[in-house]
Each structure stands twice: as C-alpha cells, then as structure tokens.
Design an enzyme around this catalytic site. Structure first.
Site: not given
Ligand code: IMP
Length: 430
Positions: A41, A225
């Site tokens: 991230h 995801q």
C-alpha cells in the site's frame, strides 16, 4: 457508526492505502484482517512516498493504534524491516500502538521456497503470485500444521512444530520440486531472534477490538487485494489464498457481524490486474501502454507491469453486492485526462446471452464479449481540482454515469497520489 470496512472492488491496487490513510484521520484504530506482504500500500504525504505491506495504512498518523489481525499471514522478518523503516522516519515510535494477533500465522522460509518453485514449474500456466509464500502458508493453516505467533512464544512447542514441518517440507522440496533443503537450525535461530523484537506487540487482538468497539472507538478495517482475487468469489484459480470480501473481517479480526457498520468500496476509474487470469476489458498494445505509463502501473511489491483496461462495472457491481458496498471512492481519475473517448463496460455477452455479473467459469470469462458504452474524454489535468463542480464537464459526466450504472454514491474522488489530492464529496465516513 463506529466501524468502517474498506475493500477493493477490482483486482487489487485500487488505491486503498491512500484512502485508508485519509480515513484514518477520523479513526482510532486501523486493522488489517487478511493477506500478508503480497499487499503493497503506497502512501504519499508531503511528497514523501512510504510503502507498507503488513502494517495498516493508518500508521503515518500519530497516536492511532494499528492491528494485525488473526486472518493475516506474517513474515516476521518483513514486519521487523517495516517497523524499522517506519521508526526511522519518526512513525510508530511507541510500539504499544502496534498490536499483533497471537493467532495470526507465520510465513516460514519453506512457504516462500514452495511458492516460488511451484510457479517455476507451472510455466505458462503460472498464477503469477507475488512469491511471498502466501498460498503455502494458508494451506498449512487449513491443514492444521501452521505455526502461529502464540506457538512462537513457547520455545519448546515452536521447536517441536518447526522440526516436524521442516522435515516434511524438505522431503517435499527435494522429491517433488527438485529444490534444495532448508536448514532447521538457521530458521529456528532467526525466528527466535525476530520473536524478541515483536514479543511486546503480540496478544489477543480479537478481545481488544471487541472492547474498543463496545466503548465507542472508531475502527477502520483495511482490506488488501480486491474482490476478484478472493479465493471463493474471484477468478479462481487466478486468485490469492484468502477471502478479501468484507465478510472476512469477522473471521479475520475476530469480531461479530453486528459490529460491521458500513462498507466503502474502492475502484480505480479504469481497471488493472497484475499476474495471470481473465481480464475482460484488458487493453493491449499502445492503448494499454498509455494507461500503464500515465498511471505508473507497476507492482508495488514485485515491480511487475500491471495489465490495464477500461472500467468494468460488471466487476464492480458484483463486488458491491458481495461486500455490501454502500459508497465508493473512485481513484486515479486524473490518469484518464487526454483520452479522446472513454469506454465503460456495462455488461457481458456470451453465446447470445447477456450477463450483468461476473460468471464463475474462467473459460467463459476469457471468451465473453464486453459490452461498452462510450463517453467523451477531457484534456485538462485534474490533480489540482478539489471540488466536484470544478471538474471538467466530461469528467463530471463520467463520474455521474458510473454512479448511475452502479446505483452507488461516490463519496470521494482521488485525483493524485498525495493525501490532499482528493475531492471529498461527502466528507463523513463513520
Ligand atoms: P499471491 O497472493 O502472492 O499468492 O498471488 C496470487 C495472485 O494475487 C497473483 O495474481 C498476484 O499478482 C495477485 N495479488 C496478490 N496480492 C496482490 C495485491 O496486493 N495487489 C494486486 N494483486 C495482488
């Protein structure tokens, strides 16, 4: 409303990290509940880029508690590296703010070796995993031979479990995969050292979250995801090995269903996928390349070029239903500036039949025809825009059309990687 779940509604990489970082301002606790260091991230604050893989994306805000839930699979070496890197930049100075579930499973060196060796052997049919050992670790969890943090804390138990596993995995690596064996003592010593770095953070996070929610704390659950990578609901077998949908919060963080109060879905203004598997709206050649370059679409964890395509509202609609998405954040719309015409997939057609949701058959997904609607593009850059009204007319129309095709309000539009490069349409989230 005291809890909010953030989920990706495509194939991951939707920009959840940025959205979580932004929403974390309004939260007390940020929790990851599935996946591991296959996630990457990216957070950009004040022009500085930070990538987190295991620690929730709220970590850049001082004083917020970050929780690694039991549904995650953790490579402790990566976690320690991440803690060190964050501490070097002045974050997470107080390790009391990081809580690791005692029942989260550990990724061991044999998981990575097996993941990589199997992918090598699959050749053309490879899944395109991130090579972090995610699948083999979840396999061991389900086979009831996994090693959890609570086992690591008990050195005698850890030694016995590890010895048994290393023996079995070495036989598998040598005889089935033609790979070298791993050394038990090296793994044991390394993991015992890592345990001491993490010991103070390990505990019962399920109970902690229960008490926090009951006392009115605001808790943000950060998915990793995306829904099309969910092991049950995604494009199987080209999926990750965990449930990525919002329902996984209950099992993966150890909280009860009535404690999930709202769900926001994150979607790019177009679509990307990394690794193998069907992708109905994929663009090839120059068009795909243009989106990839404009969007910097290269994997955060592996650096692989991402496959790019048009926004697929069939994919988002299916994900919205599965997750109970009540609002959306639309990210990276700035990347679409300069395209004459945009296409949005509104449905699928296969052998004369229309589909408004993603079919289960991978074969069908690979051979169906996406039905497109065309919308006029815009030329203006969007990164400095901070309100819906200031968007070029065609960009606003694009946003409105997506809202009406999905019948879901868009609460936030991201126009750049930076925390502030955001149009907040409805600023209250909890
Ligand atoms: P694994 O999770 O490493 O086993 O990889 C399985 C599939 O999920 C591969 O296609 C990966 O590229 C994909 N994948 C795993 N994590 C992410 C992510 O964070 N973003 C995008 N794709 C991912």
């Amino acid at each position: 409303m005291s809890t909010l779940v953030v989920v990706g509604v495509q194939w991951g990489d939707e920009g959840k990290g940025k959205v979580v970082d932004l929403l974390a301002r309004q939260a007390d606790i940020i929790v990851r509940f599935q996946g591991g260091s296959n996630a990457g991230h990216t957070l950009v604050v004040g022009g500085k880029k930070t990538i987190v893989r295991l620690i929730p994306s709220g970590v850049l805000h001082a004083g917020k508690v970050c929780v690694i839930g039991n549904g995650m699979v953790i490579d402790p070496a990566t976690l320690v590296e991440e803690i060190d890197a964050l501490q070097q930049q002045g974050c997470l100075a107080d390790l009391d703010l990081l809580k690791i579930s005692e029942t989260a499973h550990l990724i061991m060196p044999y998981h990575k070796a097996i993941d990589l060796a199997r992918e090598k052997r699959r050749g053309e049919a490879k899944i395109g995993t991130t090579g972090r050992g995610i699948g083999p670790c979840y396999e061991d969890k389900m086979a009831r031979v996994g090693i959890r943090f609570v086992d690591l804390l008990d050195e005698t138990l850890f030694e016995a479990k590890l010895a048994r596993n290393v023996e079995e995995k070495n036989t598998y690596l040598r005889t089935m995969l033609d790979e070298p064996e791993l050394d038990f003592r090296t793994i044991f010593d390394t993991y015992c050292q890592l345990r001491e770095r993490l010991r103070a953070c390990i505990g019962n996070t399920s109970r902690y979250l229960h008490d926090a929610i009951r006392s009115g704390k605001k808790v943000l659950f950060e998915g990793a995801q995306g829904t099309q990578l969910d092991v049950d609901h995604g494009t199987y077998p080209y999926v990750t090995s965990s449930n990525t949908v919002s329902g996984a919060v209950c099992a993966g963080a150890g909280i009860a269903p009535q404690h999930i109060h709202s769900v926001i879905g994150i979607s790019k203004a177009y679509a990307t996928r990394v690794g193998g598997g069907p992708f109905p709206t994929e663009l090839f050649g120059a068009e795909g390349n243009q989106l990839r370059q404009a969007g910097g679409e290269f994997g955060t964890v592996t650096g692989r070029p991402r496959r790019c395509g048009w926004l697929d509202t069939v994919v988002v609609r299916t994900a919205a239903r599965l997750n109970g998405v009540e609002s959306l954040a639309l990210t990276k719309i700035d990347v679409l500036s300069g395209l004459d015409t945009l296409r949005v997939c509104t449905g699928y057609r296969y052998q004369g039949q229309d589909y408004d949701e993603v079919p289960a058959s991978a074969h069908m997904l690979e051979h169906l025809a996406p039905v497109y609607e065309e919308l006029p593009g815009w030329t203006e850059p969007l990164t400095d825009i901070r309100s819906l009204d200031a968007l070029p007319t065609n960009a606003r129309r694009y946003v409105e059309r997506i809202e009406s095709l999905l019948d879901i309000p868009i609460k936030m539009i991201s126009v750049g990687a930076g925390r502030e490069e955001t149009i907040l349409i409805r600023p209250s989230f909890f």
